[in-house]
Design an enzyme around this catalytic site. Structure first.
Site, PDB file in Angstrom:
ATOM      1  N   HIS A 106      35.601  41.421  29.154  1.00  0.00           N
ATOM      2  CA  HIS A 106      34.989  42.251  30.189  1.00  0.00           C
ATOM      3  C   HIS A 106      36.093  43.114  30.792  1.00  0.00           C
ATOM      4  O   HIS A 106      37.225  42.639  30.938  1.00  0.00           O
ATOM      5  CB  HIS A 106      34.372  41.397  31.307  1.00  0.00           C
ATOM      6  N   ASP A 133      29.290  42.040  26.125  1.00  0.00           N
ATOM      7  CA  ASP A 133      27.910  41.760  26.539  1.00  0.00           C
ATOM      8  C   ASP A 133      27.515  42.572  27.776  1.00  0.00           C
ATOM      9  O   ASP A 133      27.145  42.013  28.800  1.00  0.00           O
ATOM     10  CB  ASP A 133      27.715  40.261  26.790  1.00  0.00           C
TER      11      ASP A 133
END
Length: 210
Positions: free
Chosen positions: A130, A168
């Site tokens: 991330h 994601d």
């Protein structure tokens, strides 16, 4: 019980990271924390420390990051979140900089220890990433395409057992989805998790010709 990282944070080690899985096979449970990637100057990466909590709280309460990450917490909660990562082996918090100025936050984590492993056939050594850019004026200015290949190259070099890096983003995050597609990630579908709908992508490690 693990000793807290610093005085005054007695409860920090008790905080559980919301995405971390504990129903793990021994092979996954025994993994040490992810290795620290590196970048050549003028860019840099370092492991985040508890002293970064005030800075991260300010960053993550900026509207563009509050909407994308939903980590718009006070500094006290950020200290807990950082401490839980630093005391564990699931996720590694990182601060990104350019020309010596801090300006980015990253989390590099073992995908098999993360909730995303419920939604695809995870290998024990898959890593997830991330990333956030603090300064809105630098968003969509080419930093992603510039830095992502360098970061993932360092990750693959530091952890040769890793064959995939997972992403994601929220299914509505078109900028990150475009970056994943530009980087050559394989799309693994959209999936409903406990609190959001994610778009799952996998970036395969480069193959070396024999």
């Amino acid at each position: 019980m693990t000793k807290p990282t610093s005085a005054g944070q007695a409860d920090d080690a008790l905080v559980r990271l919301a995405r971390e899985r504990f129903d793990l096979p021994d092979q996954v449970r025994r993994l040490a924390r992810p290795p620290v990637p590196s970048l050549e100057p003028p860019y840099g990466l370092r492991v985040a420390q508890l002293t970064d909590a005030e800075m991260l709280a300010e960053w993550m309460n900026r509207p563009h990051l509050a909407a994308a990450w939903e980590y718009d917490w006070p500094a006290s909660r950020w200290r807990q979140h950082l401490n839980a990562q630093l005391e564990g082996t699931y996720s590694l918090p990182l601060i990104g900089s350019w020309h010596g100025t801090d300006g980015g936050y990253l989390e590099l984590y073992w995908a098999a220890k993360d909730l995303i492993s419920h939604y695809y056939d995870a290998d024990p050594y898959d890593l997830g990433l991330h990333a956030a850019i603090a300064d809105l004026s630098k968003v969509n200015r080419g930093f992603g395409p510039l830095l992502l290949p360098r970061i993932v190259a360092s990750v693959f070099a530091n952890e040769p057992r890793c064959r995939r890096i997972m992403f994601d983003p929220d299914h509505r995050n078109t900028a990150t989805r475009r970056l994943c597609e530009w980087a050559g990630c394989k799309f693994l579908g959209e999936h409903d998790t406990t609190n959001r709908r994610m778009a799952l992508y996998a970036l395969e490690a480069p193959t070396t010709a024999a």
